[in-house]
Design an enzyme around this catalytic site. Sequence first.
Site, short mmCIF file in Angstrom:
data_model
loop_
_atom_site.label_atom_id
_atom_site.label_comp_id
_atom_site.label_asym_id
_atom_site.label_seq_id
_atom_site.Cartn_x
_atom_site.Cartn_y
_atom_site.Cartn_z
N ARG A 195 55.81 -126.56 -16.39
CA ARG A 195 55.56 -125.90 -17.51
C ARG A 195 56.71 -126.00 -18.47
NH1 ARG A 195 53.53 -119.89 -15.87
NH2 ARG A 195 55.48 -119.43 -17.26
N ARG B 283 63.64 -115.40 -20.28
CA ARG B 283 62.42 -114.64 -19.82
C ARG B 283 62.75 -113.42 -19.06
NH1 ARG B 283 59.39 -119.43 -17.32
NH2 ARG B 283 58.06 -117.99 -16.50
N LYS C 202 53.12 -113.64 -8.89
CA LYS C 202 52.11 -112.91 -9.60
C LYS C 202 50.80 -113.96 -9.57
CE LYS C 202 53.94 -111.86 -13.54
NZ LYS C 202 55.33 -112.59 -13.28
N ARG D 18 52.89 -106.01 -20.83
CA ARG D 18 54.30 -106.49 -20.74
C ARG D 18 55.38 -105.87 -21.37
NH1 ARG D 18 53.62 -112.01 -18.91
NH2 ARG D 18 55.56 -112.71 -18.66
N ARG E 255 58.79 -124.77 -9.84
CA ARG E 255 57.34 -124.73 -9.96
C ARG E 255 56.85 -125.99 -10.41
NH1 ARG E 255 55.05 -119.85 -12.59
NH2 ARG E 255 56.54 -120.24 -14.08
P1 AP5 Z 1 54.35 -117.79 -9.43
O1 AP5 Z 1 53.18 -117.11 -8.45
O2 AP5 Z 1 53.97 -118.93 -10.47
O3 AP5 Z 1 54.99 -116.88 -10.33
P2 AP5 Z 1 54.72 -115.81 -11.48
O4 AP5 Z 1 55.11 -114.33 -11.12
O5 AP5 Z 1 53.12 -115.80 -11.81
O6 AP5 Z 1 55.69 -116.33 -12.65
P3 AP5 Z 1 55.32 -116.77 -14.16
O7 AP5 Z 1 56.58 -117.66 -14.61
O8 AP5 Z 1 54.01 -117.20 -14.23
O9 AP5 Z 1 55.20 -115.45 -14.72
P4 AP5 Z 1 55.56 -115.22 -16.19
O10 AP5 Z 1 55.38 -113.73 -16.20
O11 AP5 Z 1 56.78 -115.51 -16.60
O12 AP5 Z 1 54.81 -116.05 -16.92
P5 AP5 Z 1 53.25 -116.00 -17.51
O13 AP5 Z 1 52.62 -117.26 -17.65
O14 AP5 Z 1 52.76 -114.66 -17.37
O15 AP5 Z 1 55.55 -118.32 -8.62
C1 AP5 Z 1 56.76 -118.92 -9.11
C2 AP5 Z 1 57.10 -120.18 -8.17
O16 AP5 Z 1 57.74 -119.48 -7.19
C3 AP5 Z 1 56.17 -120.98 -7.89
O17 AP5 Z 1 56.46 -122.59 -7.64
C4 AP5 Z 1 55.53 -120.70 -6.39
O18 AP5 Z 1 54.94 -121.76 -5.47
C5 AP5 Z 1 56.88 -119.82 -5.98
N1 AP5 Z 1 56.83 -118.81 -4.95
C6 AP5 Z 1 55.73 -117.94 -5.12
N2 AP5 Z 1 55.71 -117.01 -4.17
C7 AP5 Z 1 56.74 -117.41 -3.47
C8 AP5 Z 1 57.56 -116.65 -2.40
N3 AP5 Z 1 57.04 -115.63 -1.65
N4 AP5 Z 1 58.45 -117.28 -1.66
C9 AP5 Z 1 58.73 -118.50 -2.25
N5 AP5 Z 1 58.37 -119.25 -3.63
C10 AP5 Z 1 57.61 -118.42 -4.03
O19 AP5 Z 1 53.74 -115.79 -19.32
C11 AP5 Z 1 54.36 -116.87 -19.78
C12 AP5 Z 1 54.72 -116.58 -21.30
O20 AP5 Z 1 53.59 -116.35 -22.18
C13 AP5 Z 1 55.69 -115.25 -21.56
O21 AP5 Z 1 57.08 -115.68 -21.51
C14 AP5 Z 1 55.36 -115.01 -22.85
O22 AP5 Z 1 55.96 -115.92 -24.08
C15 AP5 Z 1 53.75 -115.37 -22.87
N6 AP5 Z 1 53.27 -114.00 -22.47
C16 AP5 Z 1 52.39 -113.73 -21.43
N7 AP5 Z 1 51.81 -112.72 -21.18
C17 AP5 Z 1 52.29 -112.05 -22.38
C18 AP5 Z 1 52.02 -110.57 -22.86
N8 AP5 Z 1 51.45 -109.85 -22.09
N9 AP5 Z 1 52.80 -110.32 -24.11
C19 AP5 Z 1 53.57 -111.13 -24.62
N10 AP5 Z 1 53.52 -112.41 -24.35
C20 AP5 Z 1 52.87 -112.96 -23.22
#
Ligand code: AP5
Length: 208
Positions: free
Chosen positions: A155, A166, A13, A88, A127
């Site tokens: 992270r 997660r 994402k 989410r 990552r």
């Molecule tokens: P990346 O692009 O970083 O993936 P992402 O989908 O953004 O993953 P996140 O881990 O950031 O998502 P998340 O939803 O768990 O975390 P968030 O920060 O929102 O890619 C990941 C890796 O893969 C990278 O190394 C990249 O280089 C690689 N990659 C990407 N594309 C690729 C491809 N095509 N092929 C190969 N490799 C690839 O949330 C974190 C925490 O915050 C949650 O757990 C929760 O506690 C809290 N939180 C956030 N939002 C909410 C909400 N709305 N409600 C409640 N809690 C929330």
Amino acid sequence: MRLILVGPPGAGKGTQAAGLVDRYGITHLSTGDMLRAAVKEGTELGKQADEFMKKGHLVPDEVVIGMVLERIQKDDCAKGFLLDGFPRTRPQAEALDVALADAGADLDAVVLIEVADELIEERITGRRSDPDTGEIYHISFNPPPADVADRVVQRKDDTAEACRARLDKYHSETAPIVPFYEAKGILKRVDGVGSPSEVGERIATVLA
Ligand code: AP5
């Protein structure tokens, strides 16, 4: 343009968001980034969020919904926004729906990036990100350049254990928003396996 990116942790994402906000000239709103900034600043919200995030649990709806609904009213969202990581849960999706209806604004599309669970752990644990630019790397799939490699960070929630928690939360809490948007006819499914540029082209195609 008002867009939502949905997908399991590590689906790409954040990686895809960068190109989309440039293409459409819209504001990137990542709830994960907003919450991590609050943790770093030590705000009251950050202190509350930290305990949940470290374990890979969701931050409570009442904390996140208020934060996002306030943010999308700011001037830089007038031209549109890309929500990454929100909604989410079903209550978050419903609260957003009510707020947008009150503002007379519609969502253009919800893009679901699909990646099988088996591929997620390697993406998450490998990552790294650049604390200066926010650029996302992967130790194998997209290694940081030599001049950046020394400063990249991992992270706190990118451990194998938190990743499993997660993923569980994704399936139990977030997957139920998919039929919600499907019923509105705005859900676009995209295969998230392939190079980031291939996935980006698929997203561009479904949004054309
Ligand atoms: P990346 O692009 O970083 O993936 P992402 O989908 O953004 O993953 P996140 O881990 O950031 O998502 P998340 O939803 O768990 O975390 P968030 O920060 O929102 O890619 C990941 C890796 O893969 C990278 O190394 C990249 O280089 C690689 N990659 C990407 N594309 C690729 C491809 N095509 N092929 C190969 N490799 C690839 O949330 C974190 C925490 O915050 C949650 O757990 C929760 O506690 C809290 N939180 C956030 N939002 C909410 C909400 N709305 N409600 C409640 N809690 C929330």
